[in-house]
Design a protein around this motif. Structure first.
Motif, short mmCIF file in Angstrom:
data_model
loop_
_atom_site.label_atom_id
_atom_site.label_comp_id
_atom_site.label_asym_id
_atom_site.label_seq_id
_atom_site.Cartn_x
_atom_site.Cartn_y
_atom_site.Cartn_z
N GLU A 1 66.13 52.83 29.30
CA GLU A 1 66.50 52.57 30.69
C GLU A 1 65.95 53.64 31.62
O GLU A 1 65.50 53.35 32.73
CB GLU A 1 68.02 52.49 30.81
CG GLU A 1 68.63 51.24 30.23
CD GLU A 1 68.30 50.01 31.05
OE1 GLU A 1 68.40 50.06 32.29
OE2 GLU A 1 67.93 48.98 30.45
N ALA A 2 65.99 54.90 31.16
CA ALA A 2 65.50 55.99 31.99
C ALA A 2 64.00 55.88 32.22
O ALA A 2 63.50 56.09 33.34
CB ALA A 2 65.85 57.33 31.35
N GLN B 1 65.08 61.41 20.83
CA GLN B 1 64.97 60.54 21.99
C GLN B 1 64.74 61.33 23.27
O GLN B 1 64.06 60.87 24.19
CB GLN B 1 66.21 59.65 22.11
CG GLN B 1 66.26 58.56 21.07
CD GLN B 1 65.10 57.59 21.19
OE1 GLN B 1 64.87 57.02 22.25
NE2 GLN B 1 64.35 57.42 20.09
N LEU B 2 65.30 62.54 23.36
CA LEU B 2 65.01 63.38 24.52
C LEU B 2 63.53 63.72 24.59
O LEU B 2 62.94 63.77 25.67
CB LEU B 2 65.85 64.66 24.46
CG LEU B 2 67.33 64.51 24.81
CD1 LEU B 2 68.03 65.85 24.70
CD2 LEU B 2 67.52 63.92 26.20
N LEU C 1 61.05 63.20 27.68
CA LEU C 1 60.25 64.29 28.23
C LEU C 1 58.77 63.96 28.19
O LEU C 1 58.01 64.32 29.11
CB LEU C 1 60.55 65.58 27.47
CG LEU C 1 61.98 66.11 27.62
CD1 LEU C 1 62.22 67.27 26.66
CD2 LEU C 1 62.28 66.53 29.06
N GLU C 2 58.32 63.27 27.15
CA GLU C 2 56.93 62.83 27.11
C GLU C 2 56.64 61.82 28.22
O GLU C 2 55.55 61.82 28.81
CB GLU C 2 56.61 62.24 25.74
CG GLU C 2 56.51 63.28 24.64
CD GLU C 2 56.16 62.68 23.29
OE1 GLU C 2 56.29 61.45 23.14
OE2 GLU C 2 55.75 63.44 22.39
N ALA C 3 57.62 60.95 28.50
CA ALA C 3 57.43 59.99 29.59
C ALA C 3 57.31 60.71 30.93
O ALA C 3 56.48 60.32 31.78
CB ALA C 3 58.59 58.99 29.62
N LEU D 1 55.27 64.29 36.10
CA LEU D 1 56.46 64.79 36.78
C LEU D 1 57.02 66.06 36.15
O LEU D 1 57.95 66.66 36.70
CB LEU D 1 57.55 63.72 36.77
CG LEU D 1 57.27 62.46 37.58
CD1 LEU D 1 58.32 61.38 37.28
CD2 LEU D 1 57.25 62.77 39.07
N THR D 2 56.47 66.50 35.04
CA THR D 2 57.06 67.60 34.29
C THR D 2 57.22 68.86 35.14
O THR D 2 58.31 69.46 35.18
CB THR D 2 56.21 67.93 33.05
OG1 THR D 2 56.16 66.78 32.22
CG2 THR D 2 56.81 69.09 32.27
#
Length: 509
Positions: free
Chosen positions: A195-196, A287-288, A292-294, A300-301
């Protein structure tokens, strides 16, 4: 390569809140079993606060502290109670202030507020509360009306005939553990991140965003994917610490009950519960990394602050206790990491560990300072931003915590190095030297050499409790046996009052 210039004038902020994650359950903190490489990476690129606490360590009051920046004295929620209309009792929230000052705000995952669909200041909420605390009164077939994950899950072809039984009977407060039996992408932990990532496509690219990424795990059900369960179930069993004071709560013992809060489980059940709990942690950690890869894929990192914390811990058999609500380290000590945005704090030190005593109330003022937004005078937490710059500001020397549990009020004070506890029912006291005894095995309250120290801590608690509705203090002394309440009289008064409009706080740049 040096970070490029900011693409906007304020950072995006992602607040990751996990549920029931112990403060010591990080490989970065030296845990002997748990491995959390991706959370560790946040710590390596930011600041880890090693003495962070949840002053009211259960889901409901802890999230009040997180959203309002307030201590128990200020927010008035002293225990676990569902059904208090959040926005009436707590009209000024972190997300509401950010929204009033130009941020797009989104919550995904667990909220645990009442009513369940209340947005409490967010522009939008995609909800999965795990155990639906109110909707069950309407009957299990209607839960999808209150839970976006269940709505999605029941529409997935891969769910098949089991679409009405997403948890396989593994209880939401049970110590019985079993691996997830569905395809992994159907797991609620994966859903939160999916979802994020989808939301990153839909966000408004012209304004900064605040994303509250809230996981129901590692809270039970202890049902991680098989790979994550296997990572720990084959580890050698380890006995939990048991203090010399464990008999203080003997009357509440329920050994071998799968939902016990005070009691000892058989070794196999205990070991599998730990494997399921740690497996949930490793699953979230992976999953985090996906999220973070997304962020990196969206470039946006370097414009995004990441804050990682938990609402409270999990006793997991320490001192024959499970779950939370108690003042001990397994329950009240939480992880807290702030990784700055490189484009906005290019010189921020990396890999810092700060030992000052911090608490969930400090998250809201931290977020608002990072956003360049004025902190409302309703807040009594303090911003952690100076620490992330390598500074050492004047800081509190103690926090006060409490929770109604075992039919009484469990009160405590700590500076992260010592801890004083008082149980209101019979006035039982405990004092721990956390430096010499980090697992709280030895109650020093009767140690003659520590008598003056204990008395100083007792007097400090008296100061915190003087004037309380319950009457915990009379004639300068603690009073035992007083009736307890889960919220202050001021909060009770709001429950029948009209809803107060969210505060608008102007931008302070």
């Amino acid at each position: 390569m040096e970070p490029g210039p900011p693409v906007q004038d304020r950072p995006n902020i992602v607040l990751i809140c996990v549920d029931q994650w112990r403060g010591d359950a990080l490989s970065a903190a030296g845990h002997p079993v748990v491995r959390t490489p991706h959370v560790d990476e946040l710590a390596r690129n930011g600041t880890r606060f090693s003495r962070a606490y949840s002053a009211t360590p259960t889901c409901v009051p802890a999230r009040v502290a997180l959203f309002t920046g307030q201590s128990p004295e200020r927010h008035g929620r002293y225990g676990y109670r569902d059904g208090v209309p959040f926005s009436r009792a707590h009209p000024v929230t972190m997300q509401g202030v950010l929204g009033a000052n130009g941020y797009q705000t989104q919550a995904i995952g667990k909220m645990h507020v009442y009513p369940e669909r209340a947005r409490v200041g967010f522009d939008d909420v995609r909800l999965h509360d795990g155990f639906l605390h109110f909707s069950r009164r309407y009957g299990g077939r209607n839960l999808e009306a209150h839970d976006d994950y269940l709505t999605w899950y029941r529409r997935q072809p891969a769910a098949g005939a089991a679409a009405d039984h997403a948890e396989d009977g593994v209880g939401c407060n049970s110590m019985v553990a079993a691996p997830w039996s569905r395809p992994e992408h159907l797991h609620p932990t994966n859903w939160v991140v999916s979802e994020a990532v989808d939301w990153l496509y839909r966000r408004d690219p012209e304004v900064p965003f605040f994303l509250y990424l809230s996981f129901h795990r590692p809270h039970a059900p202890f049902n991680p994917p098989q790979w994550a369960f296997d990572q720990y179930v084959h580890q050698p069993p380890q006995d939990p610490p048991v203090g010399d004071w464990v008999g203080d709560f003997e009357e509440f013992r329920a050994d071998d009950h799968h939902q016990t809060v005070m009691g000892r489980l058989d070794p196999q059940t205990h070991h599998r519960a730990k494997a399921g709990y740690y497996g949930n942690i490793s699953h979230i950690d992976l999953q985090l990394n996906r999220f973070l890869e997304a962020l990196g894929d969206f470039q946006l990192t370097d414009d995004t602050v990441i804050i990682f914390t938990s609402d409270h811990g999990e006793m997991m058999g320490d001192h024959d206790m499970y779950r939370k609500s108690v003042p001990y380290e397994g329950s009240a000590h939480v992880p807290l990491i702030v990784r700055p945005a490189a484009n906005f704090q290019p010189d921020a030190p990396k890999g810092q560990v700060c030992d000052e005593v911090t608490e969930l109330r400090d998250v809201m003022p931290t977020v608002l300072e990072l956003a360049g937004v004025e902190v409302p005078d309703t807040v009594d937490g303090a911003s952690l931003v100076p620490f992330t710059r390598g500074e050492r500001p004047d800081w509190r020397d103690v926090i006060h915590g409490e929770h109604v549990h075992f039919g009484q009020s469990l009160q405590w004070l700590t500076d992260g190095r010592a801890k004083y506890c008082w149980a209101s029912g019979e006035g039982k006291e405990q004092f721990f030297d956390l430096t010499a005894d980090p697992h709280e095995r030895h109650n020093l309250v009767a140690d003659a050499d520590r008598a003056d120290e204990v008395d100083r801590w007792r007097r400090r608690l008296i100061t915190f409790l003087t004037g309380r509705d319950e009457g915990f203090v009379a004639d300068g002394a603690l009073v035992t046996g007083r009736p307890v309440q889960t919220e202050s009289n001021a909060v009770r008064a709001t429950m029948s009052a009209p809803r107060t409009a969210p505060a608008t706080v102007r931008l302070g740049r």
